[in-house]
Design an enzyme around this catalytic site. Structure first.
Site, PDB file in Angstrom:
ATOM      1  CB  CYS A  30      12.791  -2.385   4.940  1.00 30.64           C
ATOM      2  SG  CYS A  30      11.075  -2.643   5.382  1.00 30.64           S
ATOM      3  CG  HIS A  81      15.083  -5.807   6.372  1.00 35.11           C
ATOM      4  ND1 HIS A  81      14.663  -5.162   7.517  1.00 35.11           N
ATOM      5  CD2 HIS A  81      13.982  -5.967   5.591  1.00 35.11           C
ATOM      6  CE1 HIS A  81      13.360  -4.938   7.411  1.00 35.11           C
ATOM      7  NE2 HIS A  81      12.928  -5.423   6.271  1.00 35.11           N
ATOM      8  CG  ASN A 110       9.849  -6.050   8.531  1.00 35.80           C
ATOM      9  OD1 ASN A 110      10.582  -5.102   8.805  1.00 35.80           O
ATOM     10  ND2 ASN A 110       9.533  -6.361   7.288  1.00 35.80           N
TER      11      ASN A 110
END
Ligand code: COA
Length: 331
Positions: free
Chosen positions: A118, A258, A288
Site C-alpha cells: 500500500c 493511507h 482500503n
C-alpha cells in the site's frame, strides 16, 4: 535518503476511477458472520467498490490516468514515462504498466511497475522525483491501481470486509514555483513480511491444485499486529519527513494518511498531535484500496477546491513488506 531540495517536482493533474459496483456492509452480512455495526465501528467502512469480472487493474488504471491527464490539460503524447504501483497486477508479466501503456496508446514510452504494498504511491512519488530531477524524464504519469477483491478470501471475515478496488493517478513534472515535494522519508522491513502477504502463486509457492486447496492464493493478514506497526511507522515517517522539510506539526494543513482503517488514521493523527479536522478520510466510501487511497484523497480535495496554494500536506502510508513512507508536499 531524505531530502530538502530547492528544485522540486509537483503534481499538475489528478484523477481517479472506482468501479460502479458498490458492496455495502449489509451485503457482507449476507456473506459472512458479521454486522454493519461491527465493520463500521472497527474500521470506519460503510461500503466499497468492486471491479467486475472482466475488469483488470490496468483497466482501472487507464481510466484514472486519462482523468489525471485531462485535469492537467495534457495529452498522452506529453508524458514520457508510466509508473504503476500495484500488488494485484493484471499478469505477473508483462507488467501492468505495459498493459496501461497499450490501453493509453502511449507508444513507446517506458513503463514499469513497482510492488511495495500500500506504500506504492508514495514510493512512486519519490522515484519520480529522482527521475525528473536527474533529467531522465520530463513528465511522468504515476498511477496506483489495485483490485484486491480478486485476491480476497470471501469466506474470511477478518479480511474480506476491509478492501475495495480503485485506481488513482497524478501527472508529475518539475516545479516552476514554490510548490511540490519538500521532503520524504521511506523505509522497509522484510522481517515483517509475514504480517500481510499473498503467499501462493509466486516462485516460493507456485500455483498448484494444492496451493489453491490451501487458500494460499488469497491475501492473508495478522490484523492486530499490522495495526500496531502501522500506527508506529506512520507516526515515525511523518515526523521524520517534517523534520527533514524544516517544518513543525503546526505547519500541516492536511494529513492525508493511507486509508486502511479509521482507527489507524485517527490514532496516527493523535500521535502526531494534528487536529482531527486536518486529518483527511474517505474510507467510509471506498474501504482500503491500497495504493489508490492517497491519490483518491488528493483528487477529491483538489476537485472540491479544498487545497489552497501554499498548503502543506503530509502524505503518509504503510503496507505489505513491511514498507512505510511519508512525503511532505507544498500545494
Ligand atoms: N465481523 C465480526 N467479527 C469479526 C470480524 C468481522 N468482520 N472480523 C473479526 N471479527 C472478530 C474476531 O474473530 C475476533 O473474535 P474473537 O475475539 O472471538 O476471536 C474479534 O472480532 C476481535 O478481533 P480483532 O482482530 O481483535 O479485532 P480488531 O479490533 O483488531 O479489528 C481489524 C480487526 C482487522 C479491523 C484490525 O486489526 C485492523 O484494521 N488491522 C489492520 C489491517 C490493515 O490495515 N490492513 C491493511 C494494511 S495496508
Amino acid at each position: 535518503m531524505e531530502s530538502q531540495k530547492k528544485r522540486k517536482i509537483k503534481i499538475t493533474g489528478t484523477g481517479f476511477y472506482a468501479p460502479d459496483k458498490i458492496l455495502t456492509n449489509f451485503d457482507l452480512e449476507k456473506m459472512v458472520d458479521t454486522t454493519d455495526e461491527w465493520i463500521f465501528t472497527r474500521t470506519g467502512i460503510r461500503e466499497r467498490r468492486i471491479a467486475s469480472e472482466d475488469q483488470a487493474t490496468s483497466d482501472l488504471a487507464v481510466e484514472a490516468g486519462k482523468r489525471a491527464l485531462k485535469n492537467a490539460g495534457l495529452k498522452v503524447k506529453d508524458i514520457d514515462l508510466i509508473i504503476v504501483a500495484t500488488s494485484t497486477p493484471d499478469t505477473i508479466f508483462p507488467s501492468t504498466a505495459c498493459w496501461v501503456q497499450k490501453g493509453l496508446r502511449a507508444d513507446h514510452i517506458p513503463a514499469f511497475d513497482i510492488s511495495v504494498g500500500c506504500t506504492g504511491f508514495l514510493y512512486g512519488l519519490i522515484l519520480a522525483e529522482g527521475m525528473i530531477l536527474s533529467g531522465i524524464n520530463k513528465r511522468i504519469l504515476l498511477i496506483g491501481g489495485e483490485i484486491l477483491t480478486k485476491v480476497t478470501n470471501w469466506k474470511d471475515r477478518n479480511t474480506c470486509v476491509l478492501f475495495g478496488d480503485a485506481a488513482g493517478a497524478v501527472v508529475l513534472e518539475e516545479s516552476d514555483d514554490d510548490s511540490g515535494i519538500l521532503s520524504y522519508y521511506w523505509r522497509a522491513d522484510g522481517n515483517l513480511g509475514n504480517l500481510l502477504s499473498q503467499p501462493g502463486g509466486g516462485s516460493r509457492i507456485p500455483a498448484s491444485v494444492q496451493s489453491i486447496a490451501q487458500d494460499l492464493h488469497y491475501l492473508q493478514m495478522k490484523g492486530n499486529e499490522v495495526f500496531k506497526h502501522a500506527v508506529k511507522c506512520m507516526g515515525e515517517a511523518a515526523l521524520e519527513a517534517l523534520k527533514s522539510a524544516g517544518l513543525k506539526r503546526e505547519d500541516v494543513d492536511y494529513l492525508i494518511p493511507h486509508q486502511a482503517n479509521i482507527r489507524i488514521i485517527e490514532a496516527t493523527g493523535r500521535r502526531l498531535k494534528i487536529p482531527r479536522e486536518k486529518v483527511y478520510s474517505n474510507i467510509h466510501k471506498y474501504g482500503n484500496t491500497s495504493v489508490a487511497t492517497i491519490p483518491i484523497c488528493l483528487d477529491e480535495l483538489h476537485k472540491a477546491d479544498k487545497l489552497k496554494k501554499g498548503d502543506v500536506l503530509v502524505l503518509d502510508a504503510f503496507g505489505a513488506g513491511f514498507t512505510w513512507a511519508a512525503v511532505v508536499y507544498r500545494w
